[in-house]
Design an enzyme around this catalytic site. Structure first.
Site, PDB file in Angstrom:
ATOM      1  N   LYS A   8       0.860  -1.177   0.000  1.00  0.00           N
ATOM      2  CA  LYS A   8       0.000   0.000   0.000  1.00  0.00           C
ATOM      3  C   LYS A   8       0.896   1.226   0.000  1.00  0.00           C
ATOM      4  CE  LYS A   8      -3.356   2.492   2.884  1.00  0.00           C
ATOM      5  NZ  LYS A   8      -4.211   2.934   1.759  1.00  0.00           N
ATOM      6  N   SER A 189       6.092   6.040  -1.574  1.00  0.00           N
ATOM      7  CA  SER A 189       7.358   5.420  -1.968  1.00  0.00           C
ATOM      8  C   SER A 189       8.184   4.953  -0.781  1.00  0.00           C
ATOM      9  CB  SER A 189       8.191   6.382  -2.829  1.00  0.00           C
ATOM     10  OG  SER A 189       7.461   6.783  -3.973  1.00  0.00           O
ATOM     11  N   ARG A 190       7.522   4.684   0.347  1.00  0.00           N
ATOM     12  CA  ARG A 190       8.185   4.214   1.558  1.00  0.00           C
ATOM     13  C   ARG A 190       9.146   5.248   2.156  1.00  0.00           C
ATOM     14  NH1 ARG A 190       4.423   1.334   1.173  1.00  0.00           N
ATOM     15  NH2 ARG A 190       4.377  -0.934   1.324  1.00  0.00           N
ATOM     16  N   LEU A 191       9.019   6.504   1.749  1.00  0.00           N
ATOM     17  CA  LEU A 191       9.847   7.565   2.324  1.00  0.00           C
ATOM     18  C   LEU A 191       9.064   8.221   3.465  1.00  0.00           C
ATOM     19  CD1 LEU A 191      11.393   9.055  -0.940  1.00  0.00           C
ATOM     20  CD2 LEU A 191      12.409   7.436   0.697  1.00  0.00           C
TER      21      LEU A 191
END
Length: 211
Positions: A8, A189-191
Protein backbone atom coordinates in the site's frame (compact mmCIF):
# COMPACT_ATOMS: atom_id res chain seq x y z
CA UNK A 1 -1.52 -12.56 -5.41
CA UNK A 2 1.59 -13.55 -3.49
CA UNK A 3 2.40 -12.14 -0.05
CA UNK A 4 5.38 -10.33 -1.58
CA UNK A 5 3.04 -8.43 -3.92
CA UNK A 6 0.83 -7.02 -1.14
CA UNK A 7 1.65 -3.34 -0.66
CA UNK A 8 0.00 0.00 0.00
CA UNK A 9 1.32 3.44 -0.86
CA UNK A 10 0.68 5.82 2.03
CA UNK A 11 -0.55 9.26 1.01
CA UNK A 12 -2.99 10.59 3.63
CA UNK A 13 -0.77 12.90 5.70
CA UNK A 14 2.69 14.36 6.20
CA UNK A 15 4.59 15.04 9.41
CA UNK A 16 7.07 17.87 9.89
CA UNK A 17 8.98 18.93 12.97
CA UNK A 18 6.74 22.00 13.16
CA UNK A 19 3.64 19.79 13.22
CA UNK A 20 4.77 17.94 16.33
CA UNK A 21 4.34 19.28 19.86
CA UNK A 22 7.48 19.76 21.94
CA UNK A 23 6.06 17.33 24.50
CA UNK A 24 5.62 13.79 23.10
CA UNK A 25 2.86 12.93 25.58
CA UNK A 26 0.87 15.91 24.31
CA UNK A 27 1.54 14.77 20.74
CA UNK A 28 0.51 11.20 21.54
CA UNK A 29 -2.74 12.42 23.10
CA UNK A 30 -3.48 14.47 19.98
CA UNK A 31 -2.91 11.49 17.69
CA UNK A 32 -4.85 9.16 19.99
CA UNK A 33 -7.85 11.51 19.99
CA UNK A 34 -7.68 11.66 16.19
CA UNK A 35 -7.63 7.85 16.05
CA UNK A 36 -10.74 7.75 18.24
CA UNK A 37 -12.45 10.37 16.05
CA UNK A 38 -11.54 8.36 12.94
CA UNK A 39 -13.28 5.33 14.51
CA UNK A 40 -10.15 3.21 14.41
CA UNK A 41 -11.00 -0.27 15.70
CA UNK A 42 -9.69 -0.48 19.27
CA UNK A 43 -7.41 2.57 19.06
CA UNK A 44 -5.94 1.67 22.46
CA UNK A 45 -4.70 -1.72 21.23
CA UNK A 46 -0.91 -1.86 21.35
CA UNK A 47 1.78 -4.44 20.82
CA UNK A 48 3.74 -4.99 24.04
CA UNK A 49 7.19 -6.54 23.66
CA UNK A 50 9.09 -7.90 26.66
CA UNK A 51 12.23 -10.02 26.95
CA UNK A 52 13.92 -12.43 29.29
CA UNK A 53 17.21 -11.43 30.97
CA UNK A 54 19.07 -13.33 28.22
CA UNK A 55 17.25 -11.25 25.56
CA UNK A 56 14.70 -13.79 24.29
CA UNK A 57 11.75 -11.62 23.21
CA UNK A 58 8.00 -12.10 23.20
CA UNK A 59 5.21 -9.83 21.98
CA UNK A 60 1.44 -9.65 22.28
CA UNK A 61 -1.44 -7.18 21.94
CA UNK A 62 -2.69 -5.53 25.14
CA UNK A 63 -4.91 -2.51 25.76
CA UNK A 64 -3.74 0.90 26.93
CA UNK A 65 -5.77 1.91 29.98
CA UNK A 66 -4.16 5.21 30.92
CA UNK A 67 -1.58 7.75 29.79
CA UNK A 68 -0.18 10.87 31.42
CA UNK A 69 3.20 12.46 32.02
CA UNK A 70 4.20 9.45 34.13
CA UNK A 71 3.78 6.98 31.28
CA UNK A 72 1.56 4.39 29.60
CA UNK A 73 -0.51 1.98 31.74
CA UNK A 74 -1.87 -1.50 31.06
CA UNK A 75 -3.22 -4.24 33.34
CA UNK A 76 -2.60 -7.97 33.46
CA UNK A 77 -2.02 -11.07 35.57
CA UNK A 78 1.37 -10.70 37.28
CA UNK A 79 1.89 -14.46 36.87
CA UNK A 80 1.61 -14.30 33.08
CA UNK A 81 4.58 -14.63 30.76
CA UNK A 82 4.78 -10.86 30.38
CA UNK A 83 4.58 -10.50 34.16
CA UNK A 84 7.41 -12.94 34.83
CA UNK A 85 9.57 -11.39 32.11
CA UNK A 86 8.96 -7.89 33.47
CA UNK A 87 9.87 -9.08 36.97
CA UNK A 88 13.26 -10.24 35.67
CA UNK A 89 13.82 -7.56 33.03
CA UNK A 90 11.69 -4.45 33.74
CA UNK A 91 11.93 -2.88 30.29
CA UNK A 92 9.43 -2.95 27.44
CA UNK A 93 8.53 -1.62 24.02
CA UNK A 94 5.06 -0.56 22.90
CA UNK A 95 3.79 -0.09 19.36
CA UNK A 96 0.51 1.42 18.19
CA UNK A 97 -0.53 1.08 14.53
CA UNK A 98 -3.52 3.06 13.31
CA UNK A 99 -3.88 1.82 9.74
CA UNK A 100 -6.80 4.12 8.92
CA UNK A 101 -4.55 7.14 9.57
CA UNK A 102 -1.37 5.50 8.25
CA UNK A 103 0.32 6.20 11.58
CA UNK A 104 2.46 4.33 14.07
CA UNK A 105 3.82 5.24 17.49
CA UNK A 106 6.69 3.36 19.14
CA UNK A 107 7.58 3.72 22.82
CA UNK A 108 10.54 2.28 24.74
CA UNK A 109 11.14 2.55 28.45
CA UNK A 110 11.48 1.09 31.91
CA UNK A 111 8.47 -0.58 33.51
CA UNK A 112 7.13 -0.31 37.06
CA UNK A 113 4.01 -1.59 38.77
CA UNK A 114 1.31 0.99 39.43
CA UNK A 115 0.13 1.41 43.03
CA UNK A 116 -2.27 -1.07 44.57
CA UNK A 117 -4.79 1.75 44.96
CA UNK A 118 -4.59 2.61 41.25
CA UNK A 119 -4.94 -1.05 40.28
CA UNK A 120 -7.97 -1.49 42.53
CA UNK A 121 -9.65 1.64 41.19
CA UNK A 122 -9.36 0.33 37.64
CA UNK A 123 -10.28 -3.25 38.64
CA UNK A 124 -13.51 -2.13 40.27
CA UNK A 125 -14.46 -0.21 37.11
CA UNK A 126 -14.38 -3.41 35.03
CA UNK A 127 -17.57 -5.35 34.23
CA UNK A 128 -18.42 -8.01 36.81
CA UNK A 129 -17.64 -10.95 34.44
CA UNK A 130 -14.15 -9.51 33.81
CA UNK A 131 -13.49 -9.20 37.54
CA UNK A 132 -14.60 -12.78 38.10
CA UNK A 133 -12.46 -13.84 35.14
CA UNK A 134 -9.35 -12.38 36.77
CA UNK A 135 -9.88 -14.82 39.66
CA UNK A 136 -10.52 -17.69 37.25
CA UNK A 137 -7.56 -17.65 34.86
CA UNK A 138 -3.96 -18.28 35.82
CA UNK A 139 -2.73 -16.54 32.70
CA UNK A 140 -0.10 -18.35 30.58
CA UNK A 141 -0.21 -21.55 32.69
CA UNK A 142 -0.97 -24.87 30.98
CA UNK A 143 -4.72 -25.62 30.97
CA UNK A 144 -5.89 -29.23 30.68
CA UNK A 145 -9.05 -28.30 28.76
CA UNK A 146 -11.60 -25.56 28.15
CA UNK A 147 -14.00 -27.47 30.38
CA UNK A 148 -11.68 -27.02 33.36
CA UNK A 149 -11.66 -23.26 32.78
CA UNK A 150 -15.47 -23.16 32.46
CA UNK A 151 -15.83 -25.12 35.71
CA UNK A 152 -13.52 -22.70 37.52
CA UNK A 153 -15.50 -19.76 36.12
CA UNK A 154 -18.79 -21.25 37.29
CA UNK A 155 -17.38 -21.84 40.77
CA UNK A 156 -16.12 -18.27 41.02
CA UNK A 157 -19.37 -16.84 39.66
CA UNK A 158 -21.21 -18.68 42.44
CA UNK A 159 -18.62 -17.60 45.01
CA UNK A 160 -18.85 -13.90 44.24
CA UNK A 161 -22.45 -13.64 43.06
CA UNK A 162 -23.27 -10.00 42.31
CA UNK A 163 -20.16 -8.81 44.14
CA UNK A 164 -18.17 -7.30 45.62
CA UNK A 165 -15.16 -8.87 43.89
CA UNK A 166 -11.86 -7.93 45.56
CA UNK A 167 -8.71 -7.20 43.58
CA UNK A 168 -6.62 -10.41 43.40
CA UNK A 169 -3.06 -10.21 44.71
CA UNK A 170 -1.85 -11.62 41.39
CA UNK A 171 -3.44 -8.95 39.21
CA UNK A 172 -2.68 -5.28 38.59
CA UNK A 173 -1.16 -2.59 36.43
CA UNK A 174 2.17 -1.71 34.90
CA UNK A 175 3.40 1.68 33.76
CA UNK A 176 5.86 1.99 30.88
CA UNK A 177 7.93 5.08 31.70
CA UNK A 178 9.00 6.37 28.28
CA UNK A 179 12.61 7.08 27.45
CA UNK A 180 12.07 7.16 23.69
CA UNK A 181 8.91 7.87 21.65
CA UNK A 182 8.77 7.83 17.85
CA UNK A 183 5.93 9.15 15.68
CA UNK A 184 5.72 7.57 12.23
CA UNK A 185 3.58 8.88 9.40
CA UNK A 186 3.29 6.82 6.22
CA UNK A 187 4.40 8.61 3.05
CA UNK A 188 4.59 7.66 -0.66
CA UNK A 189 7.36 5.42 -1.97
CA UNK A 190 8.19 4.21 1.56
CA UNK A 191 9.85 7.57 2.32
CA UNK A 192 7.99 7.84 5.61
CA UNK A 193 8.18 10.68 8.12
CA UNK A 194 9.74 9.67 11.45
CA UNK A 195 10.02 12.13 14.34
CA UNK A 196 11.74 10.74 17.42
CA UNK A 197 11.87 12.06 20.98
CA UNK A 198 14.60 10.87 23.36
CA UNK A 199 15.01 11.75 27.02
CA UNK A 200 18.42 13.33 27.48
CA UNK A 201 19.48 14.89 30.80
CA UNK A 202 15.87 15.01 31.91
CA UNK A 203 14.49 16.77 28.83
CA UNK A 204 12.97 15.61 25.57
CA UNK A 205 15.10 16.06 22.45
CA UNK A 206 13.27 15.94 19.11
CA UNK A 207 14.91 14.80 15.86
CA UNK A 208 13.99 13.45 12.43
CA UNK A 209 15.04 9.92 11.49
CA UNK A 210 15.66 8.60 8.01
CA UNK A 211 12.88 6.33 6.75
Amino acid sequence: MSIADIRKDYQRHALTEADVADDPIVQFTTWFDEAVSAQVVEPNAMCLATATPDAYPSARIVLLKGVDQRGFVFYTDYRSRKGTELADNPCASLCFFWAELERQVRINGAVQRVSRTESDEYFQSRPLPSRVGAWTSSQSSVLPSREVLEAQLAANAERFGDGPVPLPDHWGGYRVVPEEIEFWQGRPSRLHDRIQFRKESGRWVKRRLSP
